[in-house]
Design a protein around this motif. Structure first.
Motif, PDB file in Angstrom:
ATOM      1  N   GLN A   1       0.813  -1.218   0.000  1.00  0.00           N
ATOM      2  CA  GLN A   1       0.000   0.000   0.000  1.00  0.00           C
ATOM      3  C   GLN A   1       0.847   1.269   0.000  1.00  0.00           C
ATOM      4  OE1 GLN A   1      -3.408   0.397   2.433  1.00  0.00           O
ATOM      5  NE2 GLN A   1      -4.035  -1.731   2.229  1.00  0.00           N
TER       6      GLN A   1
ATOM      7  N   ASP B   1      -8.723   3.306   4.911  1.00  0.00           N
ATOM      8  CA  ASP B   1      -9.026   1.974   5.417  1.00  0.00           C
ATOM      9  C   ASP B   1     -10.543   1.852   5.597  1.00  0.00           C
ATOM     10  OD1 ASP B   1      -9.324  -0.364   6.705  1.00  0.00           O
ATOM     11  OD2 ASP B   1      -8.065   0.130   8.434  1.00  0.00           O
TER      12      ASP B   1
ATOM     13  N   GLY C   1     -12.110  -1.096   6.217  1.00  0.00           N
ATOM     14  CA  GLY C   1     -12.388  -2.375   6.846  1.00  0.00           C
ATOM     15  C   GLY C   1     -13.627  -2.326   7.724  1.00  0.00           C
ATOM     16  N   LYS C   2     -13.847  -1.191   8.365  1.00  0.00           N
ATOM     17  CA  LYS C   2     -14.986  -1.058   9.270  1.00  0.00           C
ATOM     18  C   LYS C   2     -16.319  -1.232   8.555  1.00  0.00           C
ATOM     19  CE  LYS C   2     -12.766   2.224  11.763  1.00  0.00           C
ATOM     20  NZ  LYS C   2     -12.620   3.635  11.996  1.00  0.00           N
TER      21      LYS C   2
ATOM     22  N   TYR D   1     -15.120  -3.300   3.410  1.00  0.00           N
ATOM     23  CA  TYR D   1     -14.456  -3.254   2.110  1.00  0.00           C
ATOM     24  C   TYR D   1     -12.939  -3.240   2.280  1.00  0.00           C
ATOM     25  CZ  TYR D   1     -18.777  -2.436  -0.443  1.00  0.00           C
ATOM     26  OH  TYR D   1     -20.003  -2.589  -1.000  1.00  0.00           O
ATOM     27  N   ARG D   2     -12.253  -3.982   1.394  1.00  0.00           N
ATOM     28  CA  ARG D   2     -10.795  -3.921   1.439  1.00  0.00           C
ATOM     29  C   ARG D   2     -10.253  -3.404   0.109  1.00  0.00           C
ATOM     30  NH1 ARG D   2      -8.893  -8.336  -1.376  1.00  0.00           N
ATOM     31  NH2 ARG D   2     -10.581  -9.799  -1.725  1.00  0.00           N
ATOM     32  N   LEU D   3      -9.129  -2.712   0.219  1.00  0.00           N
ATOM     33  CA  LEU D   3      -8.495  -2.094  -0.941  1.00  0.00           C
ATOM     34  C   LEU D   3      -7.873  -3.176  -1.822  1.00  0.00           C
ATOM     35  CD1 LEU D   3      -7.617   0.646  -2.217  1.00  0.00           C
ATOM     36  CD2 LEU D   3      -5.571   0.526  -0.791  1.00  0.00           C
ATOM     37  N   ILE D   4      -8.157  -3.136  -3.144  1.00  0.00           N
ATOM     38  CA  ILE D   4      -7.483  -4.098  -4.016  1.00  0.00           C
ATOM     39  C   ILE D   4      -6.448  -3.445  -4.932  1.00  0.00           C
ATOM     40  CG2 ILE D   4      -9.229  -5.904  -3.980  1.00  0.00           C
ATOM     41  CD1 ILE D   4     -10.314  -4.878  -6.590  1.00  0.00           C
TER      42      ILE D   4
ATOM     43  N   TYR E   1     -12.047  -0.901  -4.214  1.00  0.00           N
ATOM     44  CA  TYR E   1     -12.274  -1.734  -3.036  1.00  0.00           C
ATOM     45  C   TYR E   1     -13.254  -2.833  -3.379  1.00  0.00           C
ATOM     46  CZ  TYR E   1     -10.297   2.142  -0.323  1.00  0.00           C
ATOM     47  OH  TYR E   1      -9.470   3.113   0.170  1.00  0.00           O
TER      48      TYR E   1
ATOM     49  N   ASN F   1     -15.846  -6.032  -1.436  1.00  0.00           N
ATOM     50  CA  ASN F   1     -16.301  -6.637  -0.182  1.00  0.00           C
ATOM     51  C   ASN F   1     -16.483  -8.146  -0.366  1.00  0.00           C
ATOM     52  OD1 ASN F   1     -18.731  -7.065  -1.452  1.00  0.00           O
ATOM     53  ND2 ASN F   1     -19.949  -5.791  -0.083  1.00  0.00           N
ATOM     54  N   ASP F   2     -16.998  -8.811   0.654  1.00  0.00           N
ATOM     55  CA  ASP F   2     -17.084 -10.273   0.605  1.00  0.00           C
ATOM     56  C   ASP F   2     -18.064 -10.760  -0.450  1.00  0.00           C
ATOM     57  OD1 ASP F   2     -15.234 -10.486   2.528  1.00  0.00           O
ATOM     58  OD2 ASP F   2     -16.644 -10.761   4.194  1.00  0.00           O
TER      59      ASP F   2
ATOM     60  N   ARG G   1     -17.928  -4.131  -5.841  1.00  0.00           N
ATOM     61  CA  ARG G   1     -16.796  -3.216  -5.906  1.00  0.00           C
ATOM     62  C   ARG G   1     -17.225  -1.754  -5.841  1.00  0.00           C
ATOM     63  NH1 ARG G   1     -14.128  -5.940 -10.960  1.00  0.00           N
ATOM     64  NH2 ARG G   1     -16.271  -6.622 -11.094  1.00  0.00           N
TER      65      ARG G   1
END
Lengths: 170, 306
Positions: B157, B176, B178-179, B182-185, B202, B204-205, B209
């Protein structure tokens, strides 16, 4: 210089998209049309004045080539088979969008050509009304009325289909 | 009542982004009072979005060989002796070009923009709206095909952030999220109305996107969250500090707002400070800056030559 390189690239991609839409998603015919337009553009490149509207110049050439093609084909008209057109709809992105995109395609295809052109040039290619008027050689008022009729006709067709709801979620 | 009277032509011009700026408010007021007209405007917009959805894939198809060759020939003819450097043939430049085109097609974007004289305030509002438009089109474009969704992954990152900061000319970072799940790709750099912009993507599960678009506006007047809907892509945009942000996703307005707030809070808290202290970054920067000839407004440089 470098800006020019990207600009030309962009305009030609734009021509290809417009040609595809104009020729009812027929890929081979669309590439042929663009190819012929570019051949003419190369031959007449001295008529392009640096610093003027490159995109309008290219679209005008394409339009003229298309008009000539239609004229020469007028003697031997070939009917457009709706099923064949639909099977050529190569790009529906996702399953649930298929129906509404197909309805949209059909509604646009059924428009009179003069209205279809204006709708595509404005709504898809983002050309200015004045550019469209100049390109088609008609007054701007004519562009506006064709645009209005095209949009209302498509709207009526889509709402008649019932299967299509155009974002009316309250 | 008649003072509010808007012509049919103006409704179209409003939808097409070709309305004189001073008439925009009048039309918007009229639309607020006239549900039937508002529905027409909405349907016209949806038609344009459908057309883009159907035909924009053409932009990603390679041109036929003859068309490609003719393009090169025309480039040479028109640009005179311009031996176009090969950089324009790089895939990312093509992609960038395609995005500019997608944007240009949406509501008379900046490529097709005529010369219009506006007040600075109107200009800022417009360029911010254009920025949001670009963000939603870039979202549509780069989430459509996983092959080129990001230029640089988020494995490192720090590398991603410093690379994009260099492109934008200010310090930017992917917050960030995460809360909110979503995570950064990864990210990419794109041309925008405000100069180079950074797009962070980003996921999510559920494989949903979202993208965060960051750019540097000329005048950074802070602005509140604004919302725009472009086809099925929703976008919140705002200005904070010296940067403009646009968060785009195929989500409901409420869902997206929750994420926008998370972005806002994380951005406010500042960039992540990781192990290497700022001094080390400074040593790596100067060579690059000399090559580019660009002076970042970022606080990471110190005036070495003076």
């Amino acid at each position: 210089m470098s800006k020019f390189g990207v600009e030309l690239e962009v305009h030609i991609a734009s021509l290809r998209r417009y040609a595809r839409a104009l020729l009812r998603n027929n890929r081979a015919d669309a590439e042929d049309l663009v190819q012929e337009a570019l051949t003419r553009a190369v031959a007449r490149s001295d008529t392009f004045k640096a610093g003027t509207n490159l995109r309008a110049w290219l679209f005008t050439i394409l339009h003229n080539v298309h008009v000539n093609q239609v004229r020469s084909k007028a003697a031997r008209p070939d009917e457009v088979d709706v099923d064949a057109v639909e099977s050529k709809l190569v790009s529906p992105a996702r399953q649930e969008e298929r129906v509404e995109l197909r309805e949209m395609m059909r509604a646009v295809d059924e428009l009179p050509e003069e209205q279809r052109k204006v709708l595509l040039l404005v709504a898809l290619e983002g050309l200015k009304y004045e550019e469209v008027a100049e390109m088609l050689g008609v007054p701007i008022g004519t562009v506006m009325s064709r645009l209005s009729r095209a949009r209302e006709a498509v709207r009526a067709k889509l709402s008649n289909e019932g299967s299509v709801t155009l974002r009316r979620v309250k | 009542m008649n003072a509010h009277r808007v012509t049919d032509d103006e409704l179209h011009a409003y939808v097409d982004g070709q309305l004189a700026p001073e008439r925009r408010l009048v039309v918007e007021r009229w639309l607020a009072d006239d549900p039937e007209a508002a529905r027409r405007a909405e349907d016209y917009r949806a038609q344009a979005a459908f057309l883009h959805e159907i035909f924009d894939p053409v932009l990603r198809e390679p041109a036929s060989d003859p068309v490609h060759d003719l393009t090169e020939k025309l480039r040479g003819r028109i640009a005179g002796n311009d031996n176009a450097p090969s950089w324009h043939a790089k895939p990312w430049v093509r992609m960038a070009a395609a995005v500019m085109l997608v944007v240009a097609g949406a509501g008379g974007g900046w490529l097709g923009r005529g010369a219009v004289n506006n007040s600075p305030a109107v200009q800022q509002r417009q360029s911010l709206a254009t920025f949001a438009e670009e963000a939603s089109q870039a979202h549509r474009f780069y989430t459509s095909d996983e092959r080129f969704q990001v230029e640089l992954g988020a494995d490192n990152q720090d590398e991603l952030n410093s690379w994009l900061s260099k492109r934008v000319g200010r310090e930017v970072f992917g917050p960030d999220l995460g809360k909110v799940g979503y995570r950064l790709i990864g990210g990419r750099s794109l041309p925008t109305d405000l100069g180079a912009g950074a797009q962070y993507m980003y996921i999510n599960d559920q494989n949903k996107r979202i993208t965060l678009f960051v750019g540097a506006p000329q005048a950074g007047n802070p602005s509140k969250f604004s919302f725009t809907q472009n086809g099925d892509v929703a976008t919140f945009y705002w200005v904070e500090g010296s940067l403009a942000y646009a968060l785009a996703g195929r989500l409901s307005k409420e869902e997206l707002l929750g994420i926008a707030e998370a972005v806002y809070n994380d951005v406010k808290a500042g960039p992540p400070r990781r192990d290497p202290p700022p001094q080390q970054d400074q040593q790596n920067q100067p060579q690059e800056q000399q090559q580019n000839g660009v002076q970042p407004v970022s606080d990471t440089q110190k005036p070495k030559d003076s």
